[in-house]
Design an enzyme around this catalytic site. Structure first.
Site, PDB file in Angstrom:
ATOM      1  CB  SER A  10       1.604   2.269 -43.665  1.00  0.00           C
ATOM      2  OG  SER A  10       1.831   1.318 -44.681  1.00  0.00           O
ATOM      3  CG  HIS A  33       5.745   4.036 -44.639  1.00  0.00           C
ATOM      4  ND1 HIS A  33       7.064   4.409 -44.419  1.00  0.00           N
ATOM      5  CD2 HIS A  33       5.754   2.681 -44.739  1.00  0.00           C
ATOM      6  CE1 HIS A  33       7.817   3.326 -44.380  1.00  0.00           C
ATOM      7  NE2 HIS A  33       7.055   2.264 -44.585  1.00  0.00           N
ATOM      8  CG  ASP A  35       5.134  -0.326 -46.719  1.00  0.00           C
ATOM      9  OD1 ASP A  35       6.302  -0.166 -46.317  1.00  0.00           O
ATOM     10  OD2 ASP A  35       4.141  -0.218 -45.978  1.00  0.00           O
ATOM     11  CG  MET A  37       6.193  -5.087 -49.855  1.00  0.00           C
ATOM     12  SD  MET A  37       5.078  -6.036 -48.794  1.00  0.00           S
ATOM     13  CE  MET A  37       4.736  -4.820 -47.502  1.00  0.00           C
ATOM     14  CG  HIS A  66      10.008   0.388 -46.116  1.00  0.00           C
ATOM     15  ND1 HIS A  66       9.298  -0.273 -45.130  1.00  0.00           N
ATOM     16  CD2 HIS A  66      11.213  -0.240 -46.199  1.00  0.00           C
ATOM     17  CE1 HIS A  66      10.049  -1.255 -44.649  1.00  0.00           C
ATOM     18  NE2 HIS A  66      11.204  -1.263 -45.282  1.00  0.00           N
ATOM     19  CG  MET A  68      10.265  -3.882 -47.381  1.00  0.00           C
ATOM     20  SD  MET A  68       8.730  -4.188 -46.487  1.00  0.00           S
ATOM     21  CE  MET A  68       7.749  -2.812 -47.119  1.00  0.00           C
ATOM     22  CG  MET A 137      11.994  -3.373 -40.810  1.00  0.00           C
ATOM     23  SD  MET A 137      10.604  -2.409 -41.469  1.00  0.00           S
ATOM     24  CE  MET A 137       9.267  -3.616 -41.404  1.00  0.00           C
ATOM     25  N   GLY A 144       1.310  -6.185 -43.625  1.00  0.00           N
ATOM     26  CA  GLY A 144       0.763  -5.282 -42.643  1.00  0.00           C
ATOM     27  C   GLY A 144      -0.002  -6.048 -41.585  1.00  0.00           C
ATOM     28  CG  ASP A 175       7.195   0.050 -41.173  1.00  0.00           C
ATOM     29  OD1 ASP A 175       6.016  -0.170 -40.817  1.00  0.00           O
ATOM     30  OD2 ASP A 175       7.578  -0.078 -42.352  1.00  0.00           O
ATOM     31  N   GLY A 176       5.889  -0.983 -37.969  1.00  0.00           N
ATOM     32  CA  GLY A 176       5.303  -2.278 -37.692  1.00  0.00           C
ATOM     33  C   GLY A 176       4.613  -2.345 -36.351  1.00  0.00           C
ATOM     34  N   GLY A 197      -0.237   2.071 -39.708  1.00  0.00           N
ATOM     35  CA  GLY A 197      -1.144   1.688 -40.780  1.00  0.00           C
ATOM     36  C   GLY A 197      -2.590   1.730 -40.372  1.00  0.00           C
TER      37      GLY A 197
END
Length: 223
Positions: A10, A33, A35, A37, A66, A68, A137, A144, A175-176, A197
């Site tokens: 990530s 990945h 992200d 947001m 991804h 969000m 998720m 993160g 993810d996470g 990540g």
């Protein structure tokens, strides 16, 4: 046939001032990945389409975007048109998930549907045949560095059962909080794409970290 685990580092854990160099540090990964947001669907604000296009132009690894964000119907196709390999939108933000999947595929990307930890898989079983990726998720979206939520693993197991029995054909992504310890639990539950990540970008040698994660996931899957 054994599943081959895929590692998706990530960029949220990368050095934002050196994104081009950071993408090359993880050239051994399967996906990168990315992200997005919007400070509305989630409280944080990160990258957008212009940055994605810049990274896409230099990355040796296909991008896994991804989103969000609110109103993904409007914004998601642009990421596919820009060349992302996989574009994932949140079920909770979509008025018409099937329409988003159709538009993403038409633009040349795989279509992904993400579920927050508290969102039941059963609520979306009717639309998942239209998607190529299910992103479960394993933390609450938006930041993160969170701890892995093991309580979502039954959702991963159920998705894997549906794939293995032929009811669905898609990647099961998590993810996470994925690291050397938690990846074995996620892989054992049935995930085959792992977003990591700090476990990758925080390592002295990201290539070795990727190889170690892939090996642990493969061992857990085989076991």
């Amino acid at each position: 046939m054994p599943r081959e685990p895929m590692i998706a580092p990530s960029l949220l854990s990368a050095d934002f001032a050196r994104l081009a160099d950071e993408s090359h540090r993880v050239a051994d990964a399967d996906w990168l990945h990315f992200d997005v947001m919007d400070a509305h669907f989630v409280p944080n604000l990160t990258f957008g389409l212009p940055v994605m296009k810049a990274v896409q132009a230099v990355s040796p690894v296909p991008l896994d975007c991804h989103l969000m964000i609110e109103n993904p119907e409007r914004w998601a196709p642009g990421y596919a048109e820009a060349g992302a390999r996989n574009v994932t939108v949140h079920a909770e933000a979509c008025d018409d998930p099937r329409a988003v999947a159709r538009d993403l595929r038409a633009a040349g990307a795989l279509a992904g549907l993400a579920l927050k930890p508290g969102t039941p898989l059963e609520d979306y079983l009717d639309v998942l045949p239209d998607f190529d990726t299910l992103l479960v998720m394993t933390v609450e979206p938006g930041f993160g560095g969170q701890e892995f939520i093991a309580e979502v693993l039954p959702k991963v197991r159920r998705a894997r059962e549906l794939v293995d029995t032929g009811h669905l054909r898609l990647f099961v992504e998590v993810d996470g909080g994925i690291n050397a310890d938690t990846i074995e639990r996620a892989a054992g539950a049935g995930a085959d794409v792992f977003v990591a990540g700090s476990a990758v970008f925080g390592a002295d040698d990201p290539a070795k970290a990727i190889a170690a994660l892939r090996s642990r996931a493969a061992a857990a899957t085989a076991g």
